[in-house]
Scaffold this active site. Structure first.
Site, PDB file in Angstrom:
ATOM      1  N   TRP A  37       0.827  -1.211   0.000  1.00 20.74           N
ATOM      2  CA  TRP A  37       0.000   0.000   0.000  1.00 20.74           C
ATOM      3  C   TRP A  37       0.862   1.262   0.000  1.00 20.74           C
ATOM      4  O   TRP A  37       1.794   1.377   0.800  1.00 20.74           O
ATOM      5  CB  TRP A  37      -0.865  -0.007   1.256  1.00 20.74           C
ATOM      6  N   ASN A  39       0.501   5.594   0.263  1.00 22.53           N
ATOM      7  CA  ASN A  39      -0.264   6.849   0.241  1.00 22.53           C
ATOM      8  C   ASN A  39       0.680   8.040   0.202  1.00 22.53           C
ATOM      9  O   ASN A  39       1.550   8.031  -0.683  1.00 22.53           O
ATOM     10  CB  ASN A  39      -1.409   6.902   1.264  1.00 22.53           C
ATOM     11  N   ASP A  40       0.519   9.043   1.045  1.00 24.00           N
ATOM     12  CA  ASP A  40       1.216  10.340   0.860  1.00 24.00           C
ATOM     13  C   ASP A  40       2.676  10.278   0.392  1.00 24.00           C
ATOM     14  O   ASP A  40       3.465   9.522   0.955  1.00 24.00           O
ATOM     15  CB  ASP A  40       1.282  11.112   2.182  1.00 24.00           C
ATOM     16  N   SER A 101       3.665  11.045   7.847  1.00 18.65           N
ATOM     17  CA  SER A 101       4.248  11.882   6.797  1.00 18.65           C
ATOM     18  C   SER A 101       5.225  12.937   7.299  1.00 18.65           C
ATOM     19  O   SER A 101       5.165  13.374   8.451  1.00 18.65           O
ATOM     20  CB  SER A 101       3.133  12.586   6.026  1.00 18.65           C
ATOM     21  N   ARG A 162       0.568  17.105  12.866  1.00 16.39           N
ATOM     22  CA  ARG A 162       1.384  16.212  12.022  1.00 16.39           C
ATOM     23  C   ARG A 162       1.792  16.834  10.679  1.00 16.39           C
ATOM     24  O   ARG A 162       1.371  17.910  10.325  1.00 16.39           O
ATOM     25  CB  ARG A 162       0.630  14.907  11.772  1.00 16.39           C
ATOM     26  N   GLU A 218      -4.292  18.586   6.763  1.00 17.52           N
ATOM     27  CA  GLU A 218      -3.182  17.643   6.604  1.00 17.52           C
ATOM     28  C   GLU A 218      -2.180  18.195   5.593  1.00 17.52           C
ATOM     29  O   GLU A 218      -2.504  19.037   4.754  1.00 17.52           O
ATOM     30  CB  GLU A 218      -3.707  16.289   6.106  1.00 17.52           C
TER      31      GLU A 218
END
Ligand SMILES: *[C@@H]1O[C@H](CO)[C@@H](O)[C@H](O)[C@H]1NC(C)=O
Ligand SMILES: *[C@@H]1O[C@H](CO)[C@@H](O)[C@H](O)[C@H]1NC(C)=O
Ligand SMILES: *[C@@H]1O[C@H](CO)[C@@H](O)[C@H](O)[C@H]1NC(C)=O
Ligand SMILES: *[C@@H]1O[C@H](CO)[C@@H](O)[C@H](O)[C@H]1NC(C)=O
Length: 482
Positions: A37, A39-40, A101, A162, A218
């Site tokens: 997987w 993501n960012d 992240s 974050r 985010e």
């Protein structure tokens, strides 16, 4: 001899069948995880002659984000990517529920990474907390976490603080952090400063939601471009409003002025979505060695359950784009110039292409360039056996749209071409990116074509100029099926 050969061939076939991933949807020229997987994008930087791109990674499953690691890939040209070993594991008390992240800054020939350590407390009243941590790499491959982490604790801003983005101005380092306040009902961006990347002070709140811009911001980013400052972020909890904000979460920006003496950011614009497609989130930018402001985004969206998951991988990055700011304070996005290196064979080119002309793409990839009259509608299909994406320009209403069909397939926005209608469309095995005009409007969406892919103009429309090229395979096929 013959018998042995047969045996070897059968063994090879069995072996390759066991490991082969169906790469029907795996990108040919976009970065995706080797398996698992993604993501960012994280830690994007130019270090010792190469671009490094890290990303949120679950090596164990393509079905769920799991406990985030940092995956790692490098490239000299932003298209030919090589996977490196996992850069960071969730192996410290402060990041054991996820190496979340963050960003990179290169200083003294060292790559410094600032990231968020996530720590879950399933049974406590505060169900998680997030601390900012420092790590570094000297060789650009092995990463060491700083022994005195975390570098920012911020008990008063828990639990959602974050995605540090770091830069340097003069001799001082700055960091923008996403945060949620008022009992997690409103999002905002905090600005910190530091002399050494280790000891950080909060210096201002750059901007915050008044209720219309969501409960959490985010992946904030803050940079100077063409004399202005841009606060780019991915708010969660913005409600749909007509053609705007129709994805689960958004990514957009506010342009303003900024004063490094007072740390005041003065917005000049409202929040504007950066891309109008279905799958564009968690952007990160850098200023590269050639002074270009480059942007990359996760070309996917939470809670989509796309079919690639069952092929052993999830998520991919957009084409890296170069940003500029227009006079009226809009970000312009262009594919980086290196894209010509990924361009393949010329498949079709002509002046005056009539409607119903149908061109087959190769390996589901293509670059389609179209020039036409701004005073006439244009309708174009990227189609396969079972899925068709329609791109339409409506000159009377001044609208450009992408419709991938199915539930919630339509995305559209206002657009008035300057002089000519110009489109550049990049098709990959499960994605499409449309750049309109000079790049003042873009659409990034996933689609899942079966078998061959064609481009076709609708019967009643025509293009003054149309050129179609294939795109080269610049990324390796995935190597294992989870
Ligand atoms: C980089 O080197 C200079 C000179 O030795 C030093 O003053 C500075 O603190 C170093 N930067 C970092 C981030 O360690
Ligand atoms: C947050 O919620 C708590 C408990 O419901 C409440 O006591 C407190 O006043 C709230 N704080 C704010 C800033 O809304
Ligand atoms: C929040 O600010 C926007 C402009 O930035 C404005 O349009 C909107 O009405 C404001 N909403 C509230 C709840 O004050
Ligand atoms: C097209 O077919 C593929 C493979 O069967 C499937 O994964 C995909 O969801 C289909 N798309 C549509 C729009 O039906």
């Amino acid at each position: 001899m013959l018998a042995i050969h047969k045996y070897v061939i059968v063994a090879l076939l069995l072996y390759s069948c066991k490991c082969e991933v169906d790469d029907q949807y795996y990108p040919r020229y976009h970065l995706a995880p080797p398996s698992g997987w993604m993501n960012d994008p994280n830690g994007f930087c130019f270090f010792k002659g190469e671009y490094h791109l890290f990303y949120q990674y679950n090596p164990d499953s393509s079905q769920e984000p799991g406990i985030a690691h940092w995956g790692h890939a490098i490239s000299k040209d932003l298209f030919t990517w090589e996977h490196l070993p996992i850069a960071m594991y969730p192996d410290q008390w402060y990041d054991k529920s996820g190496v979340f992240s963050g960003s990179a800054i290169v200083e003294n020939d060292t790559m410094y990474l600032l990231y968020t350590g996530n720590l879950n407390h399933p049974d406590a009243s505060l169900d998680h907390e997030q601390h900012q941590a420092l790590a570094f790499s000297i060789d650009g491959e092995s990463v060491s976490k700083y022994e005195e982490n975390p570098v920012i604790d911020a008990p008063e801003y828990q639990p959602n603080i974050r995605d540090p983005k770091v830069w340097k101005n003069g001799d001082t380092f700055y960091m923008v952090l996403g945060n949620s306040f008022e009992n997690e009902t409103l999002g905002r961006a905090l600005l910190y400063s530091s002399a050494d990347l280790k000891s950080w002070d909060l210096v201002s709140i750059l901007d915050k939601s008044n209720g219309s811009l969501g409960y959490m911001w985010e992946c904030p980013d803050f940079f100077e471009i063409d004399g202005k400052f841009v606060l780019l972020f991915s708010p969660q909890g913005v409600k749909p409003q007509g053609d705007k904000y129709n994805n689960l979460y958004q990514t957009g920006y506010i342009v303003g002025n900024f004063d490094y003496d007072t740390y005041n950011f003065t917005p000049l614009t409202e929040f504007v979505e950066l891309d109008h497609g279905h799958d564009f989130y968690a952007t990160q930018t850098i200023l590269d060695a050639f002074n270009r402001r480059l942007l990359v985004a996760w070309m996917d969206m939470w809670e989509q359950n796309y079919p690639e998951r069952d092929d052993g991988w999830t998520g991919q990055m957009t084409i890296v784009r170069e940003l500029s700011l227009s006079k009226d304070n809009h970000l312009i996005q262009k594919p980086v110039a290196e894209i010509i290196l990924a361009r393949g064979r010329l498949l079709y080119t002509a002046r005056r292409t009539k409607g119903s002309k149908r061109i087959e793409l190769t390996e589901k990839t293509g670059e389609i360039r179209i020039k036409s009259k701004a005073s006439k509608d244009l309708n174009l299909f990227i189609e396969s056996k079972n899925q068709s994406v329609k791109i339409s320009y409506d000159h009377k209403q001044g609208l450009i749209s992408l419709d991938r069909g199915g539930h919630d397939g339509l995305r559209r926005t206002g657009w008035k071409p300057i002089r000519k209608l110009k489109l550049k469309i990049y098709v990959d095995a499960s994605s499409i990116e449309v750049f309109c005009g000079r790049g003042e409007v873009t659409f990034s969406s996933r689609f899942f074509p079966e078998d061959k892919v064609f481009v076709r103009l609708r019967e009643d429309t025509e293009a003054e100029e149309m050129t179609v090229s294939s795109m080269r395979r610049t990324v390796e096929k995935p190597d294992s099926n989870n």
